[in-house]
Motif scaffolding. Structure first.
Motif, PDB file in Angstrom:
ATOM      1  N   HIS A 178       0.823  -1.209   0.000  1.00 35.92           N
ATOM      2  CA  HIS A 178       0.000   0.000   0.000  1.00 35.92           C
ATOM      3  C   HIS A 178       0.858   1.261   0.000  1.00 35.92           C
ATOM      4  N   SER A 179       1.863   1.319   0.869  1.00 38.54           N
ATOM      5  CA  SER A 179       2.679   2.531   0.972  1.00 38.54           C
ATOM      6  C   SER A 179       3.404   2.848  -0.324  1.00 38.54           C
ATOM      7  N   ILE A 180       3.931   1.829  -0.979  1.00 39.40           N
ATOM      8  CA  ILE A 180       4.649   2.041  -2.238  1.00 39.40           C
ATOM      9  C   ILE A 180       3.707   2.579  -3.308  1.00 39.40           C
ATOM     10  N   ASN A 181       2.534   1.969  -3.435  1.00 36.72           N
ATOM     11  CA  ASN A 181       1.573   2.453  -4.435  1.00 36.72           C
ATOM     12  C   ASN A 181       1.081   3.852  -4.096  1.00 36.72           C
ATOM     13  N   TRP A 182       0.875   4.110  -2.818  1.00 32.08           N
ATOM     14  CA  TRP A 182       0.419   5.434  -2.391  1.00 32.08           C
ATOM     15  C   TRP A 182       1.475   6.482  -2.730  1.00 32.08           C
ATOM     16  N   ALA A 183       2.739   6.178  -2.450  1.00 29.98           N
ATOM     17  CA  ALA A 183       3.819   7.124  -2.723  1.00 29.98           C
ATOM     18  C   ALA A 183       3.953   7.409  -4.219  1.00 29.98           C
ATOM     19  N   LYS A 184       3.708   6.397  -5.039  1.00 28.75           N
ATOM     20  CA  LYS A 184       3.749   6.591  -6.491  1.00 28.75           C
ATOM     21  C   LYS A 184       2.636   7.531  -6.947  1.00 28.75           C
ATOM     22  N   LYS A 185       1.459   7.376  -6.371  1.00 26.34           N
ATOM     23  CA  LYS A 185       0.302   8.173  -6.775  1.00 26.34           C
ATOM     24  C   LYS A 185       0.347   9.594  -6.216  1.00 26.34           C
ATOM     25  N   HIS A 186       1.142   9.806  -5.164  1.00 27.92           N
ATOM     26  CA  HIS A 186       1.213  11.117  -4.516  1.00 27.92           C
ATOM     27  C   HIS A 186       2.675  11.574  -4.434  1.00 27.92           C
ATOM     28  N   PRO A 187       3.318  11.812  -5.566  1.00 25.67           N
ATOM     29  CA  PRO A 187       4.752  12.144  -5.560  1.00 25.67           C
ATOM     30  C   PRO A 187       5.084  13.456  -4.855  1.00 25.67           C
ATOM     31  N   LYS A 188       4.106  14.346  -4.711  1.00 24.52           N
ATOM     32  CA  LYS A 188       4.359  15.616  -4.048  1.00 24.52           C
ATOM     33  C   LYS A 188       4.053  15.550  -2.552  1.00 24.52           C
ATOM     34  N   ASP A 189       3.583  14.394  -2.116  1.00 31.27           N
ATOM     35  CA  ASP A 189       3.253  14.171  -0.718  1.00 31.27           C
ATOM     36  C   ASP A 189       4.255  13.168  -0.153  1.00 31.27           C
TER      37      ASP A 189
END
Length: 214
Positions: A54-65
């Motif tokens: 989840h964290s990896i996919n989330w980080a990919k989708k929110h590169p500015k966060d």
């Protein structure tokens, strides 16, 4: 439909032990201090991240966060690190530690906008009930780290946990229900974690909540 009135089953809200930060060693994580300086705040936080899907996919989708990802089990964390090494994701801060020791030493009030508790250990025995997040003394501190309007994303495959969490989150901690859904195997759905995928493919019912700090 989720039945949230546990008193129908004879259950009542029990007191939660007050959080005492003075009992902890208050030593900051200097690696985190340096990392935090490079990222926009407030941050996201996932506790019990497992292998980090989840964290990896989330980080990919929110590169500015940016997201803090905590996993206390060594083997799971090593698997997460191995996967993370295949990505260029400086917006993830991974930490192999028990959240109870790390969070109070490093998170300030109003520093988190989203908290993810995806399929936490339900600790089904009543003698372990104080380890469930909504009945854990650390939760008082966690709520202080959330910004007003901050969200808590909670998912479980255990009906009793869903019922009890809903009751405590709304009645004891006074959070609002931003979203609530029951997910069945025939529903169009994209799993977020390895556990979620396993439970969903096995045909188990999933309970997914988003609670909001008022």
């Amino acid at each position: 439909m989720i039945t949230t009135n546990l008193q129908e089953n004879g259950a009542e809200i029990q007191p939660v032990r007050p959080f005492n930060i003075k009992s902890l060693d208050q030593t900051p994580d200097f690696d985190f201090v340096k990392w935090k300086e490079k990222h926009t705040q407030p941050l996201a936080l996932e506790i019990g991240a497992g292998a980090g899907w989840h964290s990896i996919n989330w980080a990919k989708k929110h590169p500015k966060d940016a997201i803090i990802t905590i996993e206390r089990t060594k083997n799971k964390f090593l698997h997460f690190q191995s996967r993370l090494n295949n990505h260029q994701l400086p917006n993830i801060f991974p930490k192999n530690i028990d959240a109870h020791y790390w969070l109070p030493n490093n998170l300030a009030p109003n520093s988190i906008h989203s908290l993810f508790l995806l399929y936490p250990n339900p600790y089904p025995k009543e003698k372990q009930a104080n380890k469930r997040w909504h009945r854990n003394s650390l939760f008082e501190f966690i709520l202080k780290t959330l910004i007003p309007g901050g969200k808590i994303h909670l998912a479980t495959n255990e009906l009793f946990y869903a019922q009890e969490a809903h009751l405590y989150m709304t009645e004891f901690w006074k959070l609002a229900v931003f979203k609530k859904q029951v997910i069945h195997k025939d529903k169009d759905f994209t799993p977020r974690t390895h556990f979620e995928k396993k439970y969903w493919l096995n045909g188990e019912t999933l309970y997914d909540f988003i609670f909001e700090k008022k």
